[in-house]
Scaffold this active site. Structure first.
Site, short mmCIF file in Angstrom:
data_model
loop_
_atom_site.label_atom_id
_atom_site.label_comp_id
_atom_site.label_asym_id
_atom_site.label_seq_id
_atom_site.Cartn_x
_atom_site.Cartn_y
_atom_site.Cartn_z
N GLY A 267 -15.86 -3.90 88.69
CA GLY A 267 -14.78 -2.92 88.52
C GLY A 267 -13.56 -3.29 89.33
O GLY A 267 -12.45 -3.35 88.81
N ALA A 268 -13.76 -3.56 90.61
CA ALA A 268 -12.63 -3.89 91.48
C ALA A 268 -13.19 -4.44 92.79
O ALA A 268 -14.38 -4.30 93.07
CB ALA A 268 -11.79 -2.66 91.76
N HIS A 303 -11.99 4.33 96.02
CA HIS A 303 -13.15 3.58 96.52
C HIS A 303 -12.71 2.31 97.26
O HIS A 303 -13.12 2.07 98.40
CB HIS A 303 -14.07 3.24 95.35
CG HIS A 303 -15.29 2.47 95.72
ND1 HIS A 303 -16.50 3.07 95.98
CD2 HIS A 303 -15.49 1.14 95.89
CE1 HIS A 303 -17.39 2.15 96.30
NE2 HIS A 303 -16.81 0.96 96.25
N GLU A 304 -11.90 1.51 96.61
CA GLU A 304 -11.51 0.22 97.22
C GLU A 304 -10.66 0.47 98.47
O GLU A 304 -10.79 -0.24 99.46
CB GLU A 304 -10.78 -0.68 96.22
CG GLU A 304 -11.53 -0.94 94.91
CD GLU A 304 -12.97 -1.41 95.07
OE1 GLU A 304 -13.29 -2.04 96.10
OE2 GLU A 304 -13.80 -1.13 94.17
N HIS A 307 -12.83 1.40 101.43
CA HIS A 307 -13.54 0.26 102.00
C HIS A 307 -12.80 -0.34 103.20
O HIS A 307 -13.41 -1.04 104.01
CB HIS A 307 -13.71 -0.84 100.96
CG HIS A 307 -15.00 -0.80 100.20
ND1 HIS A 307 -16.22 -0.60 100.82
CD2 HIS A 307 -15.28 -0.96 98.88
CE1 HIS A 307 -17.18 -0.64 99.91
NE2 HIS A 307 -16.64 -0.85 98.72
N GLU A 326 -21.58 0.23 100.53
CA GLU A 326 -21.40 0.79 99.19
C GLU A 326 -21.86 2.24 99.07
O GLU A 326 -21.15 3.07 98.51
CB GLU A 326 -22.10 -0.09 98.15
CG GLU A 326 -21.47 -1.48 98.00
CD GLU A 326 -19.97 -1.46 97.71
OE1 GLU A 326 -19.45 -0.42 97.26
OE2 GLU A 326 -19.31 -2.50 97.95
#
Ligand SMILES: [Zn+2]
Length: 883
Positions: A267-268, A303-304, A307, A326
């Site tokens: 996804g990324a 999400h990214e 992180h 994750e």
């Protein structure tokens, strides 16, 4: 692909500290599509306490080594050993400066790991082990160092040259060439390295952090996509603000880049300050993207970004600990989406996904704990278990400790481990120590695989007005683990009267009644709870908010489910009750169908639907979720031996029965929601569209369906409504479907992302002619077997979302799919392995289908040069057949 490595397991218990610190990594790229030269200079310093004269071990794959020198002297082939993917320099001095030069071929890299070509630009993907395809280096997450990256290239072909951190310098070179240097001040592991080189356009915005840092935000895309970045940019700004407000975490550099590519395995990717995204999770305009796409973009951008702290600042010691970053980051993105949209709807969608993807995985040949103990190919462990189940385990900490306790634990985790590569045990210790609690038994969730079952029984004594709830837990054996222990299971519940009123709750040893929702914690194999002053035999409302990743068994009557559907205060319980009732009814009809008996529509389901459709108070998105029938794969999971066609027929019978009995109500609700107003992106407008299109999906089974759908298609100003309408025409086999599909194709033929939808809706259409259609579509000019999005949209959708097509009784679907797995394995083993997993549930089908699938599994296993990725999946599937 990886000769000599296939089937060699790596074990968590074998972890050894890397004996060297790497001071800084200087990388120099001389960039060209066909052949790029990579030069490195790195300083190895033996760690304190390590014995003198250690070997330096580096990882590399498919590299053409041009030169290697140690402390200024060129090494010859006698001075080092290359074995598979490792290069060993024996007995290196305690301080060693190593220089290397290698050549790599980006344009012919079809695996999309390392440096590769996408359209007009080059880019990298290094997680988990792609860096070894760029140069020789200790390619493991616990080796962290600072990077200085210099790139030189032709200016016309590669005007943009990006890497992590801040741009430090740049300049011109003779012959129309130029160079740029980037430096990232934060030490990082190889998997977070990124490079992008090519001709890209950008949109720019700014964000000022709470402490006043001005951050430049840039999204790079191919120039025709510049008008589709607004939502992604807004999502990024929202995510940055949210992480400050909710988690007290600020961004730490002056620049944040996102690059979108059409060619991406995942996804990324959260590379430090240079995220690389599958364009599916960046590009959106109301006419090209559905509401689900908009929501997906918001979630993945968040999400990214999240992180940056949970993954980048504190990373994983080794890949067994993947869920450390994750599970935690999925939990954070779920919370972000819940705060941005509707918390209840988000929760239901998360649970639906977990139950239909993770539960089967955990019951199949690839069953593994969220922290696995062994793997052959780490790429096969980017699983729903590690991600989604991992996130529910983080959510259980949150449930047990509360928001403030959880945040105290997060703070201690960062205080202790910022800049380190750590383990799930370190996370658990931070949560325990910050709250002064013992979480040792809770830690079993990290090492035990399988989906626990909680069996609930109850007894009401009207004389004493006592209600006893007995909870028993049991985790069935899985392929990887025969014996199971008791787990800590947070169990949130309430009690309702038969009029749907919530009762205040008082346990036997309490002096007064408390609120109507209670958190019980099941820690033993069996525990009993006695509630007092209960005026009547109550309806138990179990596992509110889905408080643990377990299957709950309680013998609900339809009357009890109806009360929960109509009155429960918890949205998840209302939804789950509706799903249970629909599931019961469908499976019963499936059974009747198999015995040649007439199917019938259940009156309690009809009544429940009537109530839901008439509910004008509840969030329309919740009502929509409640009326979406359990999908065929989920129903299949509930059967001992899957009856593929029976499920399809029974589900269709129930759905069209409801549609015809309640046609007026569906039509009335549809008409209310179909207000003709111009498109809006707000959560409220999305909720209305969701319910409208669910109503339409029922109405497609009625007389009036076709004209209503055609009218929606003609008047639609957005992809959500258009796509729902065309799907409706395709699924009802309308004569209008062909025309609608070809108009769609003409309009969007140049648009890769929109064409993915066109492929998917045709691959999904059930029935025995599916395979012929999929074969034809593979010849379409917009299809490419080299592009992961296309493979997922056509081949993946056929194998995973079209049960009657894939499981056609003659085995044609299986043979076709096995051919694709073998073909893909030569191009892109990661994607091939994902596709191969479509066979994982093969043991659950009838004898004839099992025989057919097994033959295909054996055929794949025997294929020449099978990658470790695919052979791990296939061998596990075959091994599950009793060794
Ligand atoms: Zn992630």
């Amino acid at each position: 692909m990886k000769e000599g490595l296939a089937n060699k397991s790596i074990y968590r218990k074998d972890y050894k500290v890397y004996p060297w610190d790497v001071g800084q990594l200087d990388l120099h790229f001389d960039i060209a599509r066909e052949s790029t030269t990579v030069r490195t200079e790195m300083e190895f310093q033996l760690k304190d306490g390590e014995q003198a004269k250690q070997d330096i071990v580096l990882n590399g794959s498919e590299l053409q080594l041009e030169s290697l020198s140690l402390n200024g002297s060129e090494l010859s082939g006698d001075d080092y050993v290359i074995d598979g993917e490792t290069l060993t320099i024996p007995d290196a001095p305690a301080k060693s400066v190593l220089k290397t030069e290698v050549r790599i071929q980006p344009a012919s890299n079809s695996a999309l790991e390392g440096l590769y070509l996408s359209g007009a630009f080059l880019l990298t993907q290094c997680e988990a082990q792609g860096f070894r395809k760029i140069t020789w280096f200790p390619d493991r997450p616990d080796v962290m160092t600072t990077y200085r990256v210099t790139m030189e290239a032709d200016r016309a072909e590669f005007p943009i040259l990006l890497s992590n951190g801040n741009q430090e310098a740049s300049g011109e070179l003779p012959g129309g060439r130029h160079w740029v240097r980037w430096e990232d001040p934060f030490p990082k592991p190889t998997y977070l390295f990124a490079l992008v080189a090519g001709d890209l356009a950008l949109v720019e915005d700014h964000f000022t952090t709470r402490s006043g840092r001005d951050v430049v935000l840039r999204i790079y895309v191919e120039s025709e996509n510049l008008d589709r970045c607004e939502h992604a940019m807004q999502s990024l700004i929202n995510a940055m603000r949210w992480d400050e407000e909710r988690f007290n975490l600020e961004y730490d550099l002056d620049i944040y880049h996102i690059v979108a590519t059409n060619d991406f395995n995942m996804g990324a990717m959260e590379n430090k300050s240079l995220n690389i995204f599958n364009s599916k999770y960046v590009l959106a305009r109301p006419d090209t993207a559905t509401d689900a796409d908009f929501q997906g973009i918001e979630g993945v951008i968040g999400h990214e970004y999240f992180h940056n702290w949970t993954g980048n600042r504190v990373t994983c010691r080794d890949w067994f600990e993947l869920t450390l970053k994750e599970g935690l980051t999925v939990f954070r993105d779920e919370e972000f989406s819940a705060d941005m949209q509707s918390r209840a709807v988000k929760r239901i969608r998360v649970v639906r996904d977990l139950r239909s993807r993770q539960f089967p995985e955990d019951d199949g040949p690839m069953s593994h704990p969220i922290r696995p103990d062994r793997y052959v190919e780490i790429n096969n462990f980017y699983t729903s278990t590690v991600y989604q189940k991992g996130a529910t385990i983080i959510r259980m900490y949150h449930t047990l400790l509360g928001e403030s306790g959880f945040q105290k634990g997060m703070k201690l985790y960062f205080d202790r481990h910022d800049g380190q590569a750590v383990t799930c045990d370190d996370f658990l210790a931070a949560m325990a120590d910050a709250n002064g609690v013992d979480l040792e038994r809770f830690g079993r969730w990290y090492s035990q695989s399988g989906t626990p079952q909680v069996h609930v029984s109850d007894y009401y004594d009207s004389a004493s007005r006592k209600y006893k709830l007995t909870l028993k837990q049991h985790t069935p054996a899985t392929h990887d683990q025969k014996t199971k222990q008791a787990l800590v299971i947070p169990f949130t519940c309430g009690l309702l009267t038969n009029n749907g009123e919530e009762l205040p709750l008082q346990l036997e040893d309490e002096t007064e009644a408390g609120p109507g929702t209670r958190l019980l914690v099941l820690e033993e194999m069996q525990q009993e709870y006695t509630f007092v002053n209960v005026p009547e035999a109550p309806v138990p409302s179990l596992f509110r908010d889905f408080s643990a990743p377990v299957k709950v068994f309680y013998d609900y009557s339809h009357a009890q489910l109806a009360i929960l559907i109509a009155f429960d205060s918890d949205a998840y319980v209302r939804w789950d009750a509706a799903q249970r009732m629909a599931q019961d009814v469908i499976l019963e009809q499936c059974h009747r169908h198999s015995k040649g008996q007439e199917m019938r529509l259940d009156p309690s389901l009809l009544k429940a639907f009537r109530g839901t459709l008439s509910d004008r108070a509840a969030d329309p998105a919740l009502l929509a979720e409640a009326m979406i029938m359990p999908d065929e794969d989920y129903l299949a999971e509930q059967m001992e031996v899957v009856d593929v066609d029976g499920i399809h027929v029974a589900r269709k019978f129930i759905k069209s029965g409801l549609a015809n009995e309640l046609e007026e109500l569906f039509a009335e609700r549809y008409a209310d929601l179909n207000d003709g107003l111009p498109y809006q992106k707000s959560p409220e407008a999305m909720a209305r569209r969701a319910l409208k299109n669910v109503c339409m999906s029922y109405l497609q089974d009625t007389q009036a369906g076709e004209s209503l759908i055609t009218a929606q298609l003609e008047s639609s100003d957005n992809m959500t409504d258009s796509l729902a309408a065309i799907k409706g025409l395709v699924l009802m086999d309308s004569p209008m479907a062909g025309k609608a599909l070809s108009q769609f194709e003409t309009r969007w033929s140049e648009d890769a992302l929109v064409m993915d939808k066109w492929f998917a809706m045709q691959a999904m259409k059930p029935g025995c002619d599916s395979l012929g259609r999929v074969r034809e579509l593979m010849k379409h000019p917009a299809f490419s077997i080299q592009n992961p999005n296309k493979v997922r949209s056509l081949i993946g959708v056929f194998a995973m979302l079209n049960p009657t097509g894939f499981h056609a009784a003659d085995g044609s679907g299986y043979a076709f799919h096995a051919d694709r797995v073998i073909e893909l394995d030569g191009l892109n083993p990661q994607i091939a392995a994902r596709m191969a997993s479509a066979f994982n549930r093969w043991k659950r089908y009838d004898e004839s289908r099992k025989k057919l699938i097994k033959a295909q599994l054996q055929r794949i296993a025997a294929a020449d040069n099978l990658s470790g990725d695919v052979s791990e999946i296939i061998n596990n599937a075959l091994r599950s057949d009793g060794e």
